[in-house]
Scaffold this active site. Structure first.
Site, PDB file in Angstrom:
ATOM      1  N   SER B 133       0.823  -1.216   0.000  1.00 19.33           N
ATOM      2  CA  SER B 133       0.000   0.000   0.000  1.00 19.33           C
ATOM      3  C   SER B 133       0.851   1.256   0.000  1.00 19.33           C
ATOM      4  CB  SER B 133      -0.887   0.032   1.244  1.00 19.33           C
ATOM      5  OG  SER B 133      -1.812  -0.998   1.201  1.00 19.33           O
ATOM      6  N   GLU B 248      -4.443 -12.749   1.944  1.00 16.93           N
ATOM      7  CA  GLU B 248      -4.556 -11.667   2.913  1.00 16.93           C
ATOM      8  C   GLU B 248      -5.785 -11.776   3.796  1.00 16.93           C
ATOM      9  OE1 GLU B 248      -4.233  -7.581   1.607  1.00 16.93           O
ATOM     10  OE2 GLU B 248      -4.044  -6.993   3.701  1.00 16.93           O
ATOM     11  N   GLU B 377     -16.312  -1.722   0.831  1.00 15.82           N
ATOM     12  CA  GLU B 377     -16.710  -1.505  -0.559  1.00 15.82           C
ATOM     13  C   GLU B 377     -15.964  -2.439  -1.505  1.00 15.82           C
ATOM     14  OE1 GLU B 377     -15.824   0.871   1.629  1.00 15.82           O
ATOM     15  OE2 GLU B 377     -17.834   1.676   1.998  1.00 15.82           O
TER      16      GLU B 377
END
Lengths: 375, 409
Positions: B133, B248, B377
């Site tokens: 990330s 993950e 989401e």
């Protein structure tokens, strides 16, 4: 860990699914609804011929002597098809009440006929637009006769037998009994009731000195008997709800793939994707709860009431949501008479009210959890 | 239908229990043992425990023995985890390394890299982190900007990563970087393993909204790595990253230790609404019922998955609902638990609050849990696309060279 149906049960499910896909497409549900037929006679006949009505009825009373798990897989397929047949009334309710609480003689009289489909049975509890309670059951039984009005009674027009919740005098829960009433024996009049879902026929049953006999060997046990019958039916209806949810979700998914707006498939918009993902989430929560319900019902487990309540709450939530959002996904076309969306919309709410509304079950559930927590 | 172990499973469980009894303390007998406050001490204890597990075949249970694993089945692993959770043992500082990084090294690394890294990681001698990330690439990881430029046999890396769990104590990491900005974003990425102790790597903790600091920013200033540290081909980084990310959501796991309906019922019995016990209030009762049904739904969904594993089948996609439901429920239940304590619900001071501020902590933590390891989401997109077969979102940068794609600041 073996938290799944057996291969045989899955095979049975597949058979029922194939039969219904072939003989009971939505056009049959539409026909029954539009023509106000009491039920789809040819579909009912086929289910009876497959032996499904006798599934959980003991062999000594003309059934196959299988268990609740087999009924659950059948229920899921009936729900998927939104089948317009009196299976739930005759089997989950009438036959189960007799199997659980009938005397040997009562079972011998009625169960073989329900197993063979020779007659249809039902359960009559509701007396209008309020929840039933020991305080408000007004149909009275005295001297082997009952008087009063039950409405709405699903399949009450086609049924020859009704298990009727009656007041037999006394106070509290002890005032309620379940009575076996032969609807062809006189003293009974039926009047059609217009309802949300005419693919399942409802009537008003009016009793005037209709001959009746207490279910089991003594009066005053009707409320707890009813509670147990409803627990079982809640699990079975939950499987219908899971099947219905899956069907409504598939309809919405297929339409979202086929319909274009603003130059792209509507299923590529997150507003639609997330709505359908939410349907899936609710469906899986309902299914997992229903599985535990099935296990408790089959084992007559100590947590049956909690499991039944959870099955019913999750199943009602999933199917009503999926049916509502299926129409929303279809847009205007989904609201037309021509569209099949209406059948799930009607059936979803019918099933959510069938053996008591979710809010009643939430109360039943929390009362149990509260008692456990206090202990 | 039953929840029973098969004969083999029961035997394995008995073995595991006997070993844990000998080597660890059950939680109910460990109330006076405080977890170490000092990070070094915590790491030392964790490493010692991991080595002990590795010696007994309980570290990386499903991996082949030749790599230091236990040579067992997935269900063996589940049984071990179920049993271990009843004991007071050091927490999971190896989860990301063994759950995500080392499997990536095993799939894509050179033989030399595998020989060098797998066994020490299994034994807990070395700890790994995952560096994907970035400030400009969260849900859209492939939008990352940290770049690696070829210089002779080396690559020179500059840029910044974020949300890196454990970077402050890790030895190694797997790092996803952009090696070609002239091609569309997914095609210009490459994966490397790196030494976290290199002076060109700077780790800064991120203070979270909760006050804790479990994550870090990691900066690279002319970090030199050898081409032999590459995992997979140049430009294949996205494919390699998918190997990692597949694991993950398993590694992020559940939300244990939070208040659930039983705690909420106790709280509602001991708090009031308009002078009556809150538990008598219909609004309270309905919420309890809804959360109970959700909790049961999640539990039995897990049991369905375990059943498939127990039969040696591939589980269905049903487990994909778990975090979508659990994270929001954790937040809503935390919020409602605070409401029941009325004005006092704001109290976080454990000494004052009879609930030790649990609902307040839960509500704050849930805001992060709804994002970590895939936002609500993104998880709904995954269900919609992979389970229901709906199309991917329209991606306006999909076919553009990365350096020409629209970007924010």
């Amino acid at each position: 860990m073996n938290f799944d149906f057996s291969d045989d049960q899955k095979m049975l499910k597949e058979q029922v699914r194939k039969f219904l896909a072939d003989k009971c497409p939505m056009s049959v549900t539409r026909r029954v609804l539009e023509k106000e037929e009491p039920y789809a006679a040819e579909v009912w006949k086929g289910l009876v011929e497959m032996g499904l009505t006798g599934t959980a009825i003991p062999e000594e009373f003309g059934g196959l002597g299988l268990g609740a798990l087999e009924l659950c897989v059948i229920a899921e397929e009936l729900g998927r098809a939104a089948a317009p047949v009196p299976f739930s009334s005759s089997i989950y309710l009438a036959a189960e009440a007799l199997r659980l609480f009938g005397t040997k003689k009562q079972k011998e009289t009625w169960l073989p006929k329900l197993a063979s489909g020779e007659i249809i049975g039902t359960l009559a509890v509701s007396e209008g637009t309020h929840a039933a309670h020991p305080r408000n059951i007004a149909v009275k039984q005295a001297g082997g006769k009952i008087n009063g009005v039950k409405q709405p009674v699903v399949d009450g027009g086609a049924a020859s037998l009704a298990i009727v919740a009656v007041n037999t005098g006394g106070s509290g829960e002890g005032a309620v009994s379940l009575a076996i009433v032969d609807l062809k024996a006189g003293g009974v009049s039926t009047e059609p009731v217009r309802t949300l879902d005419p693919s399942r026929q409802h009537v008003t049953l009016s009793f005037k000195d209709a001959p009746a006999e207490i279910l089991g060997d003594k009066p005053g046990e009707g409320w707890s008997q009813l509670s147990r019958v409803f627990d079982g039916a809640a699990v079975l209806f939950a499987f219908e709800q899971v099947g219905g949810t899956e069907a409504a979700l598939e309809m919405a998914r297929d339409y979202a793939l086929e319909r274009y707006a603003f130059g792209r498939q509507i299923g590529s918009y997150q507003a639609i994707k997330h709505k359908l993902a939410d349907m899936y989430v609710k469906k899986e929560l309902a299914k997992s709860n229903a599985y535990f319900g099935a296990m408790m019902l089959n084992d007559e487990g100590a947590e049956l009431t909690e499991a039944a309540a959870a099955s019913r709450i999750a199943g009602s939530d999933a199917y009503v949501f999926a049916a509502q959002e299926n129409i929303q996904t279809h847009g205007g076309i989904g609201y037309t008479w021509e569209s099949d969306c209406q059948f799930h919309y009607r059936r979803a709410k019918l099933l959510a009210l069938a053996v008591g509304a979710p809010i009643q079950w939430k109360e039943k559930l929390v009362a149990r959890l509260e008692a456990k927590n206090a202990a | 239908m039953d929840f029973n172990d098969t004969a083999e499973e029961a035997a394995y469980r008995a073995e595991v229990r006997a070993w844990l009894d000998k080597n660890a303390t059950r939680k109910e007998n460990a109330k006076d043992i405080a977890p170490p406050k000092d990070l070094k001490e915590m790491i030392a204890q964790s490493k010692a425990w991991q080595a002990k597990k590795a010696d007994a075949g309980y570290a990386c249970i499903t991996w082949p023995k030749e790599w230091g694993g236990g040579g067992g089945t997935t269900i063996n692993n589940v049984i071990y985890s179920q049993e271990e959770s009843k004991y007071a043992v050091p927490g999971g500082i190896f989860a990301i390394g063994l759950g995500m990084c080392i499997p990536t090294v095993m799939s894509w690394g050179s033989d030399e890299a595998k020989q060098r890294f797998v066994k020490p990681a299994v034994r807990g001698d070395e700890i790994w982190c995952q560096l994907f990330s970035e400030p400009a690439g969260g849900s859209d990881v492939a939008g990352l900007r940290t770049k690696a430029e070829k210089d002779g046999d080396d690559w020179v890396i500059n840029g910044q990563k974020v949300w890196t769990s454990g970077a402050h104590f890790c030895d190694y990491g797997i790092l996803l970087v952009r090696t070609d900005p002239n091609v569309p974003k997914h095609k210009g990425l490459t994966m490397f393993w790196i030494d976290m102790k290199d002076p060109a790597v700077e780790v800064r903790p991120i203070k979270q909204m909760s006050g804790g600091a479990e994550f870090n920013e990691v900066f690279f200033t002319n970090l030199r790595v050898k081409d032999s540290q590459r995992l997979g081909k140049v430009g294949d980084g996205w494919k390699v990253a998918l190997t990692t990310l597949m694991n993950e959501r398993l590694a992020v796991g559940g939300s244990q230790g939070n208040a659930d309906t039983d705690e909420l019922i106790s709280l509602a019995r001991n708090t009031d609404i308009a002078g009556e016990p809150a538990i008598r209030h219909g609004g309270v009762r309905e919420r309890i019922a809804d959360w109970y049904v959700q909790a049961q739904g999640l539990k039995f969904t897990r049991f369905r998955t375990l059943t498939a594993l127990s039969k040696g089948e591939t589980p269905g996609p049903e487990s994909s609902i778990s975090k979508i439901v659990a994270a929001k429920k954790m937040q809503d239940l935390g919020s409602f638990g605070m409401d029941l304590q009325d004005m006092g619900g704001v109290i976080r001071d454990r000494k004052i609050s009879p609930e030790e501020g649990a609902y307040t902590e839960q509500w704050i933590g849930a805001a992060g849990y709804r994002i970590a390891g895939g936002t609500d989401e993104i998880l709904r997109n995954i269900v919609a696309e992979r389970v229901l077969g709906l199309p991917q979102d329209i991606r306006v940068d999909k076919d553009l060279p990365f350096n020409q794609a629209p970007k924010g600041k």
